[in-house]
Design an enzyme around this catalytic site. Structure first.
Site, PDB file in Angstrom:
ATOM      1  N   HIS A  29       0.840  -1.197   0.000  1.00 18.40           N
ATOM      2  CA  HIS A  29       0.000   0.000   0.000  1.00 18.40           C
ATOM      3  C   HIS A  29       0.875   1.246   0.000  1.00 18.40           C
ATOM      4  O   HIS A  29       2.031   1.189   0.394  1.00 18.40           O
ATOM      5  CB  HIS A  29      -0.813   0.101   1.304  1.00 18.40           C
ATOM      6  CG  HIS A  29      -1.669  -1.073   1.623  1.00 18.40           C
ATOM      7  ND1 HIS A  29      -3.028  -1.065   1.460  1.00 18.40           N
ATOM      8  CD2 HIS A  29      -1.367  -2.296   2.134  1.00 18.40           C
ATOM      9  CE1 HIS A  29      -3.534  -2.221   1.859  1.00 18.40           C
ATOM     10  NE2 HIS A  29      -2.552  -2.988   2.271  1.00 18.40           N
ATOM     11  N   TYR A  30       0.285   2.385  -0.352  1.00 18.07           N
ATOM     12  CA  TYR A  30       0.871   3.643   0.108  1.00 18.07           C
ATOM     13  C   TYR A  30      -0.014   4.201   1.197  1.00 18.07           C
ATOM     14  O   TYR A  30      -1.202   3.871   1.280  1.00 18.07           O
ATOM     15  CB  TYR A  30       1.142   4.629  -1.020  1.00 18.07           C
ATOM     16  CG  TYR A  30      -0.009   5.233  -1.794  1.00 18.07           C
ATOM     17  CD1 TYR A  30      -1.171   5.705  -1.188  1.00 18.07           C
ATOM     18  CD2 TYR A  30       0.099   5.405  -3.173  1.00 18.07           C
ATOM     19  CE1 TYR A  30      -2.195   6.293  -1.914  1.00 18.07           C
ATOM     20  CE2 TYR A  30      -0.922   5.988  -3.917  1.00 18.07           C
ATOM     21  CZ  TYR A  30      -2.066   6.429  -3.276  1.00 18.07           C
ATOM     22  OH  TYR A  30      -3.069   7.011  -3.994  1.00 18.07           O
ATOM     23  N   THR A  31       0.602   5.056   2.054  1.00 20.37           N
ATOM     24  CA  THR A  31      -0.163   5.556   3.197  1.00 20.37           C
ATOM     25  C   THR A  31      -1.227   6.567   2.765  1.00 20.37           C
ATOM     26  O   THR A  31      -2.286   6.649   3.395  1.00 20.37           O
ATOM     27  CB  THR A  31       0.769   6.209   4.230  1.00 20.37           C
ATOM     28  OG1 THR A  31       1.630   7.136   3.545  1.00 20.37           O
ATOM     29  CG2 THR A  31       1.614   5.156   4.941  1.00 20.37           C
ATOM     30  N   GLU A  94       2.462  -0.865   4.604  1.00 16.88           N
ATOM     31  CA  GLU A  94       2.184   0.509   4.203  1.00 16.88           C
ATOM     32  C   GLU A  94       3.504   1.183   3.841  1.00 16.88           C
ATOM     33  O   GLU A  94       4.495   1.060   4.569  1.00 16.88           O
ATOM     34  CB  GLU A  94       1.516   1.292   5.342  1.00 16.88           C
ATOM     35  CG  GLU A  94       0.085   0.881   5.629  1.00 16.88           C
ATOM     36  CD  GLU A  94      -0.921   1.437   4.609  1.00 16.88           C
ATOM     37  OE1 GLU A  94      -0.520   2.254   3.750  1.00 16.88           O
ATOM     38  OE2 GLU A  94      -2.090   1.034   4.688  1.00 16.88           O
ATOM     39  N   HIS A 136      -2.585  -2.953  -3.353  1.00 16.83           N
ATOM     40  CA  HIS A 136      -3.951  -2.860  -2.837  1.00 16.83           C
ATOM     41  C   HIS A 136      -4.950  -2.727  -3.991  1.00 16.83           C
ATOM     42  O   HIS A 136      -6.032  -3.307  -3.974  1.00 16.83           O
ATOM     43  CB  HIS A 136      -4.039  -1.652  -1.891  1.00 16.83           C
ATOM     44  CG  HIS A 136      -5.229  -1.675  -0.997  1.00 16.83           C
ATOM     45  ND1 HIS A 136      -5.548  -0.620  -0.176  1.00 16.83           N
ATOM     46  CD2 HIS A 136      -6.188  -2.609  -0.788  1.00 16.83           C
ATOM     47  CE1 HIS A 136      -6.658  -0.924   0.507  1.00 16.83           C
ATOM     48  NE2 HIS A 136      -7.061  -2.112   0.143  1.00 16.83           N
ATOM     49  N   ASP A 146      -3.630   2.434  -4.806  1.00 15.00           N
ATOM     50  CA  ASP A 146      -2.295   2.320  -4.234  1.00 15.00           C
ATOM     51  C   ASP A 146      -1.682   0.931  -4.429  1.00 15.00           C
ATOM     52  O   ASP A 146      -2.423  -0.043  -4.529  1.00 15.00           O
ATOM     53  CB  ASP A 146      -2.312   2.699  -2.735  1.00 15.00           C
ATOM     54  CG  ASP A 146      -3.201   1.796  -1.879  1.00 15.00           C
ATOM     55  OD1 ASP A 146      -4.354   1.558  -2.252  1.00 15.00           O
ATOM     56  OD2 ASP A 146      -2.711   1.325  -0.823  1.00 15.00           O
TER      57      ASP A 146
HETATM   58 ZN   LIG Z   1      -4.099   0.590   0.637  1.00 18.88          ZN
END
Ligand SMILES: [Zn+2]
Length: 230
Positions: A29-31, A94, A136, A146
Site C-alpha cells: 500500500h501507500y499511506t 504501508e 492494494h 495504491d
Molecule cells: Zn491501501
C-alpha cells in the site's frame, strides 16, 4: 541482518486470522496521508480501525505494528483469486507516500531498498508465490489506486519480489474483449469489477494507464500467465 532501522510501534488494530487460512498474499500500500507522522498515528489509533503489519518510511525506517501471526486491517473489501477475506491470508505493508490525494511522488531509493529487503524476508518465510505479491489496487480495483503507477514493481521483481512481464516477440497482441476478462480472471483479478483492467495496467503497464484494452496490455497479461502457468 537488516541494514535498515527497525522500530516497534505497536497498533491495537488486529484480530485472529480465520482458522485454517495460511498467509499466501503480500499486499503493498501507500499511506496516502500528508506525512509519515499522520499515517503512523492513524495506523495505531484504536478509533481508526485500520492497521498494517509494517510501515516503511521514505528514509527506509521500518515500523512494526502487528505481529505477522495476527490479522491486520489493511485490505478492506477485497478479492483475489475468488477469495474475499484478504486480511486473513495476507501480510500488509504501508509505504509512506502522500498518494494521489496529497501530492503523489516517486518512492525514494532508500525506501525501495528497505521495502525490497522486508518483502524478500516475508515471501521466503511464508512461501508466498511471486504472482501473489500485489498492490492494494489489484485486490480492490473499484476502490483503491495504491501503491500506484510510480511504484517500482520492475525494480522489486529484479530483486526477487513479485513479477514483471517480458512479452513474447511472437505475440502480436491481437485480442477480443471477452478474452481479456477471462485472462484477468485466470491471473487472479475480480472479473465482476470493470476497473480490474485499469488495476492491471497500474501494476504491469504503468505507461499505458488508459483503462481500455490494447495490444501491449494483452501481451503483458499473456506473458504473466505463461510465466506462472495460471
Ligand atoms: Zn491501501
Amino acid at each position: 541482518m537488516s541494514s535498515f532501522r527497525r522500530i516497534d510501534r505497536p497498533s491495537p488494530n488486529h484480530g485472529p486470522r480465520t482458522e485454517g487460512t495460511r498467509v499466501d498474499l503480500l499486499i503493498l500500500h501507500y499511506t496516502g496521508m500528508p506525512s509519515a507522522a499522520h499515517a503512523l498515528e492513524r495506523l495505531c489509533d484504536p478509533a481508526a480501525q485500520v492497521s498494517a503489519h509494517y510501515t516503511v518510511d521514505e528514509d527506509g525506517t521500518i515500523y512494526a505494528h502487528v505481529p505477522e501471526d495476527r490479522r491486520a486491517w489493511h485490505a478492506g473489501r477485497s478479492n483475489w483469486r475468488g477469495a474475499e477475506d484478504v486480511n486473513s491470508r495476507s501480510i500488509g505493508i504501508e509505504i509512506v507516500n502522500p498518494g494521489h490525494e496529497f501530492g503523489y511522488r516517486p518512492f525514494p531509493p532508500a525506501q525501495m531498498a528497505a521495502v525490497a529487503e522486508l518483502c524478500l524476508d516475508i515471501v521466503k518465510r511464508h512461501g508466498i508465490a511471486p504472482a501473489d505479491v500485489l498492490g492494494h489496487s489489484d485486490v480492490a480495483p473499484a476502490r483503491k489506486e495504491d501503491p500506484g503507477e510510480l511504484f517500482d514493481w520492475p525494480g522489486l521483481a529484479a530483486q526477487g519480489v513479485g513479477l514483471w512481464p517480458t512479452p513474447s516477440q511472437a505475440d502480436d497482441g491481437a485480442f477480443d474483449d471477452a478474452e481479456i476478462s477471462t485472462l484477468l480472471g485466470r491471473y487472479g483479478y475480480d472479473t465482476a469489477e470493470p476497473r480490474s483492467l485499469l488495476a492491471f495496467q497500474r501494476h504491469f503497464h504503468p505507461n499505458g494507464l488508459t483503462g481500455t484494452p490494447d495490444a501491449e496490455t494483452v501481451r503483458r497479461l499473456r506473458a504473466l500467465l505463461r510465466l506462472t502457468g495460471r
